[in-house]
Scaffold this active site. Structure first.
Site, PDB file in Angstrom:
ATOM      1  N   PRO A  89      15.433  -9.631 -21.123  1.00  0.00           N
ATOM      2  CA  PRO A  89      15.245  -8.395 -20.361  1.00  0.00           C
ATOM      3  C   PRO A  89      15.132  -8.651 -18.860  1.00  0.00           C
ATOM      4  O   PRO A  89      15.305  -7.751 -18.061  1.00  0.00           O
ATOM      5  CB  PRO A  89      13.934  -7.818 -20.911  1.00  0.00           C
ATOM      6  CG  PRO A  89      13.678  -8.539 -22.175  1.00  0.00           C
ATOM      7  CD  PRO A  89      14.314  -9.879 -22.054  1.00  0.00           C
ATOM      8  N   GLU A 116       7.798 -14.079 -28.050  1.00  0.00           N
ATOM      9  CA  GLU A 116       7.562 -13.523 -26.720  1.00  0.00           C
ATOM     10  C   GLU A 116       8.454 -14.175 -25.668  1.00  0.00           C
ATOM     11  O   GLU A 116       8.315 -13.904 -24.480  1.00  0.00           O
ATOM     12  CB  GLU A 116       6.086 -13.715 -26.335  1.00  0.00           C
ATOM     13  CG  GLU A 116       5.123 -12.904 -27.211  1.00  0.00           C
ATOM     14  CD  GLU A 116       5.507 -11.434 -27.243  1.00  0.00           C
ATOM     15  OE1 GLU A 116       5.676 -10.888 -28.342  1.00  0.00           O
ATOM     16  OE2 GLU A 116       5.669 -10.838 -26.162  1.00  0.00           O
ATOM     17  N   ARG A 154      37.015  -9.002 -27.556  1.00  0.00           N
ATOM     18  CA  ARG A 154      38.106  -8.031 -27.580  1.00  0.00           C
ATOM     19  C   ARG A 154      39.006  -8.163 -26.363  1.00  0.00           C
ATOM     20  O   ARG A 154      40.110  -7.625 -26.335  1.00  0.00           O
ATOM     21  CB  ARG A 154      37.572  -6.618 -27.730  1.00  0.00           C
ATOM     22  CG  ARG A 154      36.664  -6.119 -26.647  1.00  0.00           C
ATOM     23  CD  ARG A 154      35.918  -4.874 -27.078  1.00  0.00           C
ATOM     24  NE  ARG A 154      36.759  -3.914 -27.746  1.00  0.00           N
ATOM     25  CZ  ARG A 154      37.613  -3.111 -27.139  1.00  0.00           C
ATOM     26  NH1 ARG A 154      37.749  -3.180 -25.839  1.00  0.00           N
ATOM     27  NH2 ARG A 154      38.335  -2.252 -27.818  1.00  0.00           N
ATOM     28  N   ASP A 169      40.086   1.243 -22.011  1.00  0.00           N
ATOM     29  CA  ASP A 169      38.728   1.503 -22.490  1.00  0.00           C
ATOM     30  C   ASP A 169      37.873   2.074 -21.368  1.00  0.00           C
ATOM     31  O   ASP A 169      38.171   1.903 -20.201  1.00  0.00           O
ATOM     32  CB  ASP A 169      38.075   0.168 -22.910  1.00  0.00           C
ATOM     33  CG  ASP A 169      38.586  -0.285 -24.265  1.00  0.00           C
ATOM     34  OD1 ASP A 169      39.280   0.510 -24.914  1.00  0.00           O
ATOM     35  OD2 ASP A 169      38.314  -1.428 -24.646  1.00  0.00           O
TER      36      ASP A 169
END
Ligand SMILES: c1cc(-c2cnc[nH]2)ccn1
Length: 246
Positions: A89, A116, A154, A169
């Site tokens: 994060p 954690e 992809r 896309d």
């Protein structure tokens, strides 16, 4: 392209890499995904990979040595140099631009934390960059790794049936995608826009571009602010806005 994934849950990564486009890329030899489990490099009798955090606090942290040995083994598995990317994060937000940069590399090593997180000394010593797939906390880095594998896979040459679909896309040109329709033409939920059935490819391309510009303006003005629009795009967007606000 080769992607080595350091993870306590190799089956999850393997299964996700066998699906759809990425699975096809693998079958065609366009991309190879290998998993490495830090638990196989834990040297104590209990095969420990985590321990309590100094300073107290909830949960456990991943130990340095099993990860370090596991990363060394992953690195040695192929000759190409590879950035070690830690899914976290705290990382740079993943965007399609970043995906294109990663997809152009010969090799990646993805490091998935659990618990954690990871002892900071391992991050400082072994990690080249941290990547976040969104501003929320997951149970571990594996879902982030699966996203990177799919998005990068992809884009491998030959992975998609119709090369165009990668370039059309969402986000490929910095815009959201236009709406899409298929049969039937008439349905109780509505009718396919006339222009898409006109056979006029220039008009269809214009309509699709206008829809992509309009949707981006309505839903993600932050994306629009980042790109410079051509005169033609500005005219298309202005017409969309006029219709929308009328
Ligand atoms: C990448 C990884 C993570 C994450 C890793 N471990 C807990 N959350 C969250 C967002 N993007």
């Amino acid at each position: 392209m080769r992607i080595d994934v350091v993870t306590l849950f190799p089956d999850f990564i393997r299964q996700s890499a066998e699906l759809g486009v990425v699975g096809r890329a693998g079958e065609r030899g366009l991309m190879q995904v290998a998993c490495w489990n830090p638990r196989d490099y834990a040297t104590d009798n209990y095969r420990r990979v985590d321990d309590r955090p100094f300073g107290g606090g909830p949960g456990m942290l991943m130990l340095i040595d099993p990860l370090r040995a596991c990363l060394a083994a992953a690195r040695q598995a192929a000759p190409e140099p590879a950035p070690v990317i830690y899914l976290s994060p705290q990382g740079e937000r993943l965007t399609q631009r970043k995906v294109r940069q990663l997809a152009a590399l010969p090799r990646l090593i993805l490091l998935c934390g659990r618990y954690e997180g990871i002892d900071e000394r391992l991050v400082a010593s072994e990690v080249d960059e941290e990547l976040s797939v969104g501003d929320y906390v997951l149970s571990g880095g594996e879902l982030g790794a699966a996203i990177v594998i799919d998005a990068v896979g992809r884009l491998q040459e030959g992975a998609l049936h119709h090369a165009e679909s990668a370039t059309q896309d969402s986000f490929e040109d910095g815009l959201l995608d236009c709406p899409h329709y298929t049969r039937p033409v008439e349905h109780e939920l509505g009718t396919v826009p006339e222009v898409l059935r006109s056979g006029d490819h220039a008009a269809i391309a214009r309509w699709r571009r206008q829809q992509a510009l309009g949707r981006t303006w309505l839903r993600r003005p932050d994306l629009l602010a980042r790109i410079s629009l051509s005169k033609a795009d500005q005219a298309l967007l202005e017409a969309f806005r006029r219709d929308w606000l009328a």
